[in-house]
Motif scaffolding. Sequence first.
Motif, PDB file in Angstrom:
ATOM      1  N   UNK A  20      39.139  38.966  49.990  1.00  0.00           N
ATOM      2  CA  UNK A  20      38.478  39.729  48.927  1.00  0.00           C
ATOM      3  C   UNK A  20      37.239  40.433  49.467  1.00  0.00           C
ATOM      4  N   UNK A  21      36.461  39.718  50.274  1.00  0.00           N
ATOM      5  CA  UNK A  21      35.191  40.254  50.773  1.00  0.00           C
ATOM      6  C   UNK A  21      35.382  41.461  51.682  1.00  0.00           C
ATOM      7  N   UNK A  22      36.574  41.660  52.190  1.00  0.00           N
ATOM      8  CA  UNK A  22      36.832  42.841  53.022  1.00  0.00           C
ATOM      9  C   UNK A  22      36.757  44.123  52.203  1.00  0.00           C
ATOM     10  N   UNK A  23      36.933  44.002  50.872  1.00  0.00           N
ATOM     11  CA  UNK A  23      36.983  45.183  50.002  1.00  0.00           C
ATOM     12  C   UNK A  23      35.936  45.208  48.897  1.00  0.00           C
ATOM     13  N   UNK A  24      35.092  44.190  48.832  1.00  0.00           N
ATOM     14  CA  UNK A  24      34.098  44.132  47.758  1.00  0.00           C
ATOM     15  C   UNK A  24      32.897  43.319  48.210  1.00  0.00           C
ATOM     16  N   UNK A  25      31.809  43.365  47.456  1.00  0.00           N
ATOM     17  CA  UNK A  25      30.637  42.577  47.832  1.00  0.00           C
ATOM     18  C   UNK A  25      30.964  41.081  47.943  1.00  0.00           C
ATOM     19  N   UNK A  26      30.356  40.422  48.912  1.00  0.00           N
ATOM     20  CA  UNK A  26      30.641  39.012  49.190  1.00  0.00           C
ATOM     21  C   UNK A  26      30.425  38.124  47.969  1.00  0.00           C
ATOM     22  N   UNK A  27      29.387  38.395  47.177  1.00  0.00           N
ATOM     23  CA  UNK A  27      29.098  37.566  46.006  1.00  0.00           C
ATOM     24  C   UNK A  27      30.233  37.648  44.983  1.00  0.00           C
ATOM     25  N   UNK A  28      30.773  38.855  44.792  1.00  0.00           N
ATOM     26  CA  UNK A  28      31.874  39.031  43.845  1.00  0.00           C
ATOM     27  C   UNK A  28      33.146  38.407  44.407  1.00  0.00           C
ATOM     28  N   UNK A  29      33.375  38.535  45.699  1.00  0.00           N
ATOM     29  CA  UNK A  29      34.539  37.921  46.344  1.00  0.00           C
ATOM     30  C   UNK A  29      34.505  36.408  46.163  1.00  0.00           C
ATOM     31  N   UNK A  30      33.327  35.817  46.321  1.00  0.00           N
ATOM     32  CA  UNK A  30      33.174  34.373  46.136  1.00  0.00           C
ATOM     33  C   UNK A  30      33.463  33.992  44.691  1.00  0.00           C
ATOM     34  N   UNK A  31      32.944  34.767  43.748  1.00  0.00           N
ATOM     35  CA  UNK A  31      33.190  34.505  42.333  1.00  0.00           C
ATOM     36  C   UNK A  31      34.682  34.529  42.030  1.00  0.00           C
ATOM     37  N   UNK A  36      39.794  31.696  40.887  1.00  0.00           N
ATOM     38  CA  UNK A  36      41.184  31.387  41.207  1.00  0.00           C
ATOM     39  C   UNK A  36      41.370  29.896  41.442  1.00  0.00           C
ATOM     40  N   UNK A  37      40.427  29.277  42.136  1.00  0.00           N
ATOM     41  CA  UNK A  37      40.519  27.839  42.420  1.00  0.00           C
ATOM     42  C   UNK A  37      40.480  27.036  41.118  1.00  0.00           C
ATOM     43  N   UNK A  38      39.602  27.418  40.197  1.00  0.00           N
ATOM     44  CA  UNK A  38      39.492  26.704  38.918  1.00  0.00           C
ATOM     45  C   UNK A  38      40.773  26.869  38.102  1.00  0.00           C
ATOM     46  N   UNK A  39      41.298  28.092  38.051  1.00  0.00           N
ATOM     47  CA  UNK A  39      42.541  28.329  37.311  1.00  0.00           C
ATOM     48  C   UNK A  39      43.690  27.542  37.927  1.00  0.00           C
ATOM     49  N   UNK A  40      43.759  27.511  39.263  1.00  0.00           N
ATOM     50  CA  UNK A  40      44.828  26.766  39.942  1.00  0.00           C
ATOM     51  C   UNK A  40      44.749  25.272  39.653  1.00  0.00           C
ATOM     52  N   UNK A  41      43.562  24.777  39.317  1.00  0.00           N
ATOM     53  CA  UNK A  41      43.410  23.353  39.011  1.00  0.00           C
ATOM     54  C   UNK A  41      43.987  23.003  37.649  1.00  0.00           C
ATOM     55  N   UNK A  42      44.358  24.019  36.854  1.00  0.00           N
ATOM     56  CA  UNK A  42      45.004  23.777  35.569  1.00  0.00           C
ATOM     57  C   UNK A  42      44.132  24.013  34.360  1.00  0.00           C
ATOM     58  N   UNK A  43      42.918  24.501  34.563  1.00  0.00           N
ATOM     59  CA  UNK A  43      42.006  24.680  33.436  1.00  0.00           C
ATOM     60  C   UNK A  43      42.556  25.629  32.372  1.00  0.00           C
ATOM     61  N   UNK A  44      43.403  26.576  32.757  1.00  0.00           N
ATOM     62  CA  UNK A  44      43.979  27.521  31.799  1.00  0.00           C
ATOM     63  C   UNK A  44      45.424  27.188  31.441  1.00  0.00           C
ATOM     64  N   UNK A  45      45.887  25.998  31.778  1.00  0.00           N
ATOM     65  CA  UNK A  45      47.262  25.592  31.505  1.00  0.00           C
ATOM     66  C   UNK A  45      47.363  25.115  30.058  1.00  0.00           C
ATOM     67  N   UNK A  46      47.448  26.093  29.169  1.00  0.00           N
ATOM     68  CA  UNK A  46      47.483  25.766  27.756  1.00  0.00           C
ATOM     69  C   UNK A  46      48.201  26.874  26.992  1.00  0.00           C
ATOM     70  N   UNK A  47      48.651  26.527  25.827  1.00  0.00           N
ATOM     71  CA  UNK A  47      49.265  27.496  24.930  1.00  0.00           C
ATOM     72  C   UNK A  47      48.409  27.535  23.670  1.00  0.00           C
ATOM     73  N   UNK A  48      48.026  28.728  23.246  1.00  0.00           N
ATOM     74  CA  UNK A  48      47.191  28.868  22.053  1.00  0.00           C
ATOM     75  C   UNK A  48      47.992  29.510  20.924  1.00  0.00           C
TER      76      UNK A  48
END
Length: 76
Positions: A20-31, A36-48
């Motif tokens: 990501x940092x190759x194409x955008x500011x490092x701070x935004x790439x880190x964000x 992505x890491x938080x989503x992969x952990x299942x935090x958004x694994x829900x049906x509303x």
Amino acid sequence: MTGRPVRHESLSYEQQRDRFAADMPAEFATLLADLDRVIASGVEDRTTRTVETVTGRPPRSFADFAEAHAASFVGH
């Protein structure tokens, strides 16, 4: 449809952040990598109920949708 094969390549957190940092500011790439890491952990694994509110149809998981429409994904 491009007719070109698609290949999934798993990246570590650091690899994804650096890519990501190759194409955008490092701070935004880190964000984005953190998100992505938080989503992969299942935090958004829900049906509303939002789908039902908007469409009048009951919600379902992506897995249920994909299973119901599996034939649509074959041979394209």
